[in-house]
Design a protein around this motif. Structure first.
Motif, mmCIF file in Angstrom:
data_model
loop_
_atom_site.group_PDB
_atom_site.id
_atom_site.type_symbol
_atom_site.label_atom_id
_atom_site.label_comp_id
_atom_site.label_asym_id
_atom_site.label_seq_id
_atom_site.Cartn_x
_atom_site.Cartn_y
_atom_site.Cartn_z
ATOM 1 N N TRP A 49 0.750 -1.231 -0.025
ATOM 2 C CA TRP A 49 0.018 0.165 0.091
ATOM 3 C C TRP A 49 0.959 1.223 0.091
ATOM 4 N N ALA A 50 1.000 2.143 -1.061
ATOM 5 C CA ALA A 50 1.751 3.219 -1.322
ATOM 6 C C ALA A 50 0.714 4.437 -0.880
ATOM 7 N N PHE A 51 1.026 4.938 0.122
ATOM 8 C CA PHE A 51 0.335 5.982 0.714
ATOM 9 C C PHE A 51 0.516 7.344 -0.239
ATOM 10 N N ASP A 52 -0.522 8.374 -0.106
ATOM 11 C CA ASP A 52 -0.350 9.647 -0.797
ATOM 12 C C ASP A 52 0.887 10.577 -0.258
ATOM 13 N N ASP A 53 1.278 11.452 -1.002
ATOM 14 C CA ASP A 53 2.418 12.228 -0.494
ATOM 15 C C ASP A 53 1.998 12.909 0.746
ATOM 16 N N MET A 54 0.716 13.546 1.043
ATOM 17 C CA MET A 54 0.614 14.380 1.892
ATOM 18 C C MET A 54 0.514 13.478 3.243
ATOM 19 N N PHE A 55 -0.067 12.246 3.206
ATOM 20 C CA PHE A 55 0.181 11.433 4.438
ATOM 21 C C PHE A 55 1.253 10.982 4.845
ATOM 22 N N SER A 56 2.059 10.617 3.719
ATOM 23 C CA SER A 56 3.473 10.161 3.907
ATOM 24 C C SER A 56 4.305 11.102 4.732
ATOM 25 N N THR A 57 3.937 12.350 4.150
ATOM 26 C CA THR A 57 4.966 13.566 4.964
ATOM 27 C C THR A 57 4.465 13.767 6.574
ATOM 28 N N TYR A 58 3.204 13.678 6.763
ATOM 29 C CA TYR A 58 2.777 13.813 7.940
ATOM 30 C C TYR A 58 3.057 12.453 8.967
ATOM 31 N N ALA A 59 3.121 11.302 8.353
ATOM 32 C CA ALA A 59 3.534 10.126 9.118
ATOM 33 C C ALA A 59 4.789 10.017 9.401
ATOM 34 N N LEU A 60 5.700 10.610 8.500
ATOM 35 C CA LEU A 60 7.127 10.840 8.759
ATOM 36 C C LEU A 60 7.696 11.732 9.955
ATOM 37 N N GLN A 61 7.002 12.478 10.529
ATOM 38 C CA GLN A 61 7.464 13.714 11.118
ATOM 39 C C GLN A 61 7.772 13.173 12.292
ATOM 40 N N GLY A 62 8.737 13.521 12.888
ATOM 41 C CA GLY A 62 9.119 13.421 14.469
ATOM 42 C C GLY A 62 10.151 11.954 14.167
ATOM 43 N N ILE A 63 10.113 11.388 13.079
ATOM 44 C CA ILE A 63 11.050 9.956 13.136
ATOM 45 C C ILE A 63 12.536 10.362 12.942
ATOM 46 N N GLU A 64 13.318 9.853 13.761
ATOM 47 C CA GLU A 64 14.625 10.334 13.603
ATOM 48 C C GLU A 64 15.636 9.388 12.758
ATOM 49 N N THR A 65 16.490 9.946 11.927
ATOM 50 C CA THR A 65 16.856 9.184 11.033
ATOM 51 C C THR A 65 18.845 9.698 11.153
ATOM 52 N N LYS A 66 19.415 8.651 10.657
ATOM 53 C CA LYS A 66 20.912 9.108 10.395
ATOM 54 C C LYS A 66 21.432 9.914 9.522
ATOM 55 N N GLN A 67 20.447 9.797 8.443
ATOM 56 C CA GLN A 67 20.969 10.702 7.038
ATOM 57 C C GLN A 67 19.620 11.482 6.773
ATOM 58 N N LYS A 68 19.491 12.752 6.669
ATOM 59 C CA LYS A 68 18.380 13.508 6.527
ATOM 60 C C LYS A 68 17.740 13.270 5.155
ATOM 61 N N GLY A 69 16.327 12.801 5.318
ATOM 62 C CA GLY A 69 15.605 12.607 4.253
ATOM 63 C C GLY A 69 15.929 11.076 3.617
ATOM 64 N N VAL A 70 16.495 10.413 4.329
ATOM 65 C CA VAL A 70 16.543 9.109 4.148
ATOM 66 C C VAL A 70 16.067 8.322 5.193
ATOM 67 N N TYR A 71 14.979 7.159 4.992
ATOM 68 C CA TYR A 71 14.456 6.327 5.889
ATOM 69 C C TYR A 71 14.702 4.847 5.726
ATOM 70 N N THR A 72 15.531 4.275 6.528
ATOM 71 C CA THR A 72 15.490 2.705 6.619
ATOM 72 C C THR A 72 14.589 2.026 6.957
ATOM 73 N N ARG A 73 14.392 0.742 6.599
ATOM 74 C CA ARG A 73 13.454 -0.293 6.847
ATOM 75 C C ARG A 73 13.802 -0.138 8.606
ATOM 76 N N GLU A 74 14.783 -0.165 9.041
ATOM 77 C CA GLU A 74 14.976 -0.361 10.577
ATOM 78 C C GLU A 74 14.308 0.950 11.461
ATOM 79 N N GLU A 75 14.482 2.313 10.720
ATOM 80 C CA GLU A 75 14.072 3.503 11.309
ATOM 81 C C GLU A 75 12.546 3.507 11.153
ATOM 82 N N LEU A 76 12.107 3.060 10.241
ATOM 83 C CA LEU A 76 10.568 2.827 10.089
ATOM 84 C C LEU A 76 9.688 1.786 10.762
#
Length: 217
Positions: free
Chosen positions: A56-83
């Motif tokens: 299930w691929a979410f729309d851009d807006m939901f994807s942006t909201y859902a990712l807020q507050g998630i810490e990542t090692k590299q800005k803008g890059v989200y690994t499976r572990e981080e998610l």
């Protein structure tokens, strides 16, 4: 205030947003989250259906909201572990909504166990949830029907244009037919509006169900 609350919940998890909106009649009139889906019906060596694998691929807006507050090692890059924590929150919450997946074998309703092998990935700004939804008991059937939809129509499920549905390991001779929702026809729209205006919103989204029918010899 309600809009701010819904926004806060959307930032946390998909299914929690549905919980908040379930009692709000206005939310049933049109979707607030859009998903582009693909599904694979998975069969075991004995020819029994074992479950459904969803992406299930979410729309851009939901994807942006859902990712807020998630810490990542590299800005803008989200690994499976981080998610992983967000993926777990989503799949655990899906149970309340029957996983938006409804199956019948020769007219008899089938039940699913909790999702397994789940993970989220993030590509080009799009968050995609992958998971396998196992049946409580594998089933052999000449006629099988699977529908994917949100009864409240808070979420709109649109299947991908290319290879929206696949059969994996199905017995020889099995074939499927995929039917997209009749959402554009005057009849479907009129029926939906009549149900909504009459207060019958409990299964409003069934008007927009994606239907998979499998027939085996």
């Amino acid at each position: 205030m309600l809009g701010l609350l819904r926004l806060a919940v959307i930032r946390t998890a998909l299914a929690a947003a549905l919980t908040l909106s379930a009692g709000v009649a206005a939310a049933h009139a049109h979707p607030h989250v859009w998903i582009t889906a693909t599904s694979e019906l998975v069969y075991g060596p004995d020819g029994a259906l074992t479950g459904v694998r969803h992406s299930w691929a979410f729309d851009d807006m939901f994807s942006t909201y859902a990712l807020q507050g998630i810490e990542t090692k590299q800005k803008g890059v989200y690994t499976r572990e981080e998610l992983a924590p967000l993926a777990q929150t989503n799949v655990e919450s899906l149970k309340e909504f029957a996983f938006f997946t409804f199956a019948k074998a020769e007219g008899k309703k089938q039940k699913f166990n909790d999702p397994v092998d789940y993970y989220l990935d993030h590509n080009n700004g799009v968050l995609t949830l992958h998971f396998f939804l196992p049946l409580k008991a594998p089933v052999k059937s000449r006629e099988l029907a699977v529908e994917v939809f949100d009864p409240s129509y808070f979420i709109d499920f649109t299947f991908a244009d290319k290879d929206p549905v696949k059969l994996a390991g199905a017995p020889a001779g099995c074939a499927f037919k995929f039917e997209r929702p009749n959402d554009g026809t005057a009849t479907a729209q009129r029926m939906s509006e009549d149900n909504f205006l009459s207060g019958d919103n409990s299964n409003y989204g069934a008007m927009f169900a994606n239907k998979i029918e499998v027939k085996c010899p």
